[in-house]
Design an enzyme around this catalytic site. Sequence first.
Site, PDB file in Angstrom:
ATOM      1  N   TYR A 133       0.808  -1.214   0.000  1.00  0.00           N
ATOM      2  CA  TYR A 133       0.000   0.000   0.000  1.00  0.00           C
ATOM      3  C   TYR A 133       0.847   1.272   0.000  1.00  0.00           C
ATOM      4  O   TYR A 133       0.409   2.301  -0.533  1.00  0.00           O
ATOM      5  CB  TYR A 133      -0.981  -0.014   1.174  1.00  0.00           C
ATOM      6  CG  TYR A 133      -2.111  -0.989   0.923  1.00  0.00           C
ATOM      7  CD1 TYR A 133      -3.160  -0.658   0.072  1.00  0.00           C
ATOM      8  CD2 TYR A 133      -2.103  -2.251   1.489  1.00  0.00           C
ATOM      9  CE1 TYR A 133      -4.182  -1.556  -0.197  1.00  0.00           C
ATOM     10  CE2 TYR A 133      -3.115  -3.166   1.232  1.00  0.00           C
ATOM     11  CZ  TYR A 133      -4.150  -2.808   0.387  1.00  0.00           C
ATOM     12  OH  TYR A 133      -5.155  -3.700   0.113  1.00  0.00           O
TER      13      TYR A 133
ATOM     14  N   HIS B  37     -14.818   1.249  -0.445  1.00  0.00           N
ATOM     15  CA  HIS B  37     -13.683   0.372  -0.172  1.00  0.00           C
ATOM     16  C   HIS B  37     -12.538   1.091   0.534  1.00  0.00           C
ATOM     17  O   HIS B  37     -11.428   0.566   0.606  1.00  0.00           O
ATOM     18  CB  HIS B  37     -13.185  -0.277  -1.473  1.00  0.00           C
ATOM     19  CG  HIS B  37     -14.142  -1.292  -2.010  1.00  0.00           C
ATOM     20  ND1 HIS B  37     -14.064  -1.808  -3.296  1.00  0.00           N
ATOM     21  CD2 HIS B  37     -15.223  -1.907  -1.445  1.00  0.00           C
ATOM     22  CE1 HIS B  37     -15.039  -2.681  -3.482  1.00  0.00           C
ATOM     23  NE2 HIS B  37     -15.751  -2.753  -2.376  1.00  0.00           N
TER      24      HIS B  37
ATOM     25  N   CYS C 151      -3.313   8.366  19.694  1.00  0.00           N
ATOM     26  CA  CYS C 151      -3.037   7.721  20.982  1.00  0.00           C
ATOM     27  C   CYS C 151      -1.555   7.486  21.223  1.00  0.00           C
ATOM     28  O   CYS C 151      -1.152   7.158  22.347  1.00  0.00           O
ATOM     29  CB  CYS C 151      -3.799   6.408  21.088  1.00  0.00           C
ATOM     30  SG  CYS C 151      -3.208   5.093  19.979  1.00  0.00           S
TER      31      CYS C 151
ATOM     32  N   GLY D 276     -17.228   1.528 -15.433  1.00  0.00           N
ATOM     33  CA  GLY D 276     -15.920   0.899 -15.285  1.00  0.00           C
ATOM     34  C   GLY D 276     -15.848  -0.180 -14.224  1.00  0.00           C
ATOM     35  O   GLY D 276     -14.815  -0.326 -13.581  1.00  0.00           O
TER      36      GLY D 276
END
Length: 235
Positions: free
Chosen positions: A55, A111, A141, A178
């Site tokens: 990613y 998504h 955090c 698409g």
Amino acid sequence: MAAPRILVLTGAGISADSGVDTFRTQGGLWERHDWREVATPEGFAADPGKVHGFYNGRRAALPEVRPNAAHRALADLERRLEKDGGRLTLVTQNVDDLHQRAGSREVLPIHGSLDRASCTACGAVHEWRQDLSVETPCPGCGKAGGMQPYVVWFGEMPRHLDEAEAALDEADLFVSIGTSGSVYPAAGLVAAARAGGTRCLELNLEPSENAGLFDDTRYGKAAQIVPEWAEELTW
């Protein structure tokens, strides 16, 4: 005649014309990567570094691509409809930000989004455009090890489905652009639209797996046929 309410579903085909890597085409991402290793919760648990690397590469490529004529045509159509009391809701399966960069405002990224990251420790979602790793601390955090791409993996439930279904209930026209027609629950929207009496149009490079459910179809590159359709649309 009042301006219509339109629900548009977009998939990889609209971003392919901008040079974005697709998944299922020959030579696409799933031929080069095992989806079980990089796009499932189990893959992330087994090797988070590998998933982050996958990613990170996709995120880093975003600035290199630009919205194409199809993205811009949908953004322009949204503004035209709003001006005349209509509405365009854009449901996208794509995790790039090309619709938003083209100017579309009502976008439901079911998504997820490459430019977001979430923390499994505190649940916070943050804008994110740099790399992620197992050492990355959460800006909220401060815990490291829990940051992950804000994308929906295989086996997970898409986001914004209630909003998409509510918009579909009010739509006069459903348009699929698409998409392969093979990824559910998004692929089920055309059947839901037909069941509600909504007219359905497919704009695609080639017939999808559920092309027979559409009232009208047009085939060709998204960057060509989407602007043509949008320009012809009158009310």
